[in-house]
Design an enzyme around this catalytic site. Sequence first.
Site, PDB file in Angstrom:
ATOM      1  N   ASP A   1       0.845  -1.198   0.000  1.00 52.43           N
ATOM      2  CA  ASP A   1       0.000   0.000   0.000  1.00 52.43           C
ATOM      3  C   ASP A   1       0.876   1.241   0.000  1.00 52.43           C
ATOM      4  OD1 ASP A   1       0.790  -0.619   2.716  1.00 52.43           O
ATOM      5  OD2 ASP A   1      -0.589   0.938   3.377  1.00 52.43           O
TER       6      ASP A   1
ATOM      7  N   GLU B   1       0.131  -0.657   5.815  1.00 55.04           N
ATOM      8  CA  GLU B   1       1.186  -0.057   6.633  1.00 55.04           C
ATOM      9  C   GLU B   1       1.062   1.459   6.673  1.00 55.04           C
ATOM     10  OE1 GLU B   1       4.981   1.745   7.783  1.00 55.04           O
ATOM     11  OE2 GLU B   1       3.950   1.944   5.855  1.00 55.04           O
TER      12      GLU B   1
END
Length: 482
Positions: A119, A185
């Site tokens: 991500d 994250e």
Amino acid sequence: MTEPLLTRSASGDADPRIEAFRSAVESGFPLTIADLAHLVKIPSVSWPAFDPANVARSADAVAELVRGLGVFDLVDVRRAPVGGVEGRTDDPELGLPAVVAHRAARNGRPTVLLYAHHDVQPPGRDEDWDSTPFEPTQRGDRLYGRGAADDKAGVMAHVGAIRALTEVLGADFDLGISLFIEGEEEYLSQSFANFLHENRDLLAADAIVVADSSNWDIETPAITVALRGAVAFNMRVDTLAHASHSGMFGGAAPDAMLATVRLLDTLWDAEGSVAVEGLTSASLETPDYDEQQLRAEAGLLDGVTPIGRGTILSRIWAQPAITVTGIDAPDIANASNTLIPGTRVRISARIAPGQDADEAFAAIRAHLEENAPFGARLTFDDVDTGQPFLVDTSGWAVAETRAAMTDAWGKAPLEVGIGGSIPFIAELVDEFPDAQILVTGVEDPDSRAHSPNESLHLGVFKRAVLAEALFLARLDARVSES
């Protein structure tokens, strides 16, 4: 049983098969970059305001790359529960998708867990970029795009290293490898602890490589040994029951902006160092790093002076820092001659290695409450904390990493601290207390992660892939001590 690799002769000469790995990384590098570019094109922003379908698409793309390596017995896309998440549109009870893969160790070899995240941060405004954020663009030695460095390059460092390992050794090596490519994250890793617990049998390892940090410069590798922790929260400041005319009551009634400015100013002393009782500093040795380098890397304007005391790197690695990252108040376009009854600020603090994050938040809150001017009322919400971390550098995994980096870069790595935080490392320690943890990365000081024009230096990336491939080969030649 695999023949020992990458040992050194009595004369100190490196095993000539190091060159085989160098050649494998070199020949595979165009494919590695092409695959990285494909991942960068997927706008996998994990923040709630963005479409979670893109994170799912990114996870599927990573899983396909991992399956294509042909070395794992299991490759899967999984999610773990987090509880309610405000603003999530797909399933508020589950975190975003992560990729997990596993192959069992054989013949007494250790197992290594390779971590990265797929991500990315929001891109910000397109006009702040010199090229489109999700259209990877090479200019000179750098590949630009959101996630090109942080952390899709970390994903591809693992993929490229395993490709090189299989080209040199074949797919029938003995080393155990687990892979965990997280999908949230950049948005608090809210399902991280649950994911580790639910997939513990697949992820348990003797050594863990977290590929989410930086190198000293484009010619010098680094192993991150210290990370500051994080404390972030919203604070509301109220002084009036309602807005009033500033001409009628200004000078007698304290408005919330006045109280907020006065209160925030108490967080720092005259030199810009944090002035909150109870926040601690760590004792860390720091390499040479002068003001000129800070100016170049941080973008200090002419005439603007650095803040704080001690060596510059001690201020970044080993001392607390407090930043006001947002203020909710009328903007200038809507400003009227009004006393503002309330404001809201977002405060982000970095805390030194060795201090508990909850203890640090308590100290900051106590300071603010004790220094609230004019009897202003304070309320706090949306508190996030992450623990700092110090790496134990005495284990065999750090020694093997140093050797691999030295062979790949032609220069021994520096042990560095990072001013930023990776709070989930504390959760890795909780779940796998016996594992040796290594924090490495593919970035350099000009990568500008999270910022416009994020980029990856291709020379740094190639050496990082080679270093990891050599590290895996060294572990394949090592009998596990667990």
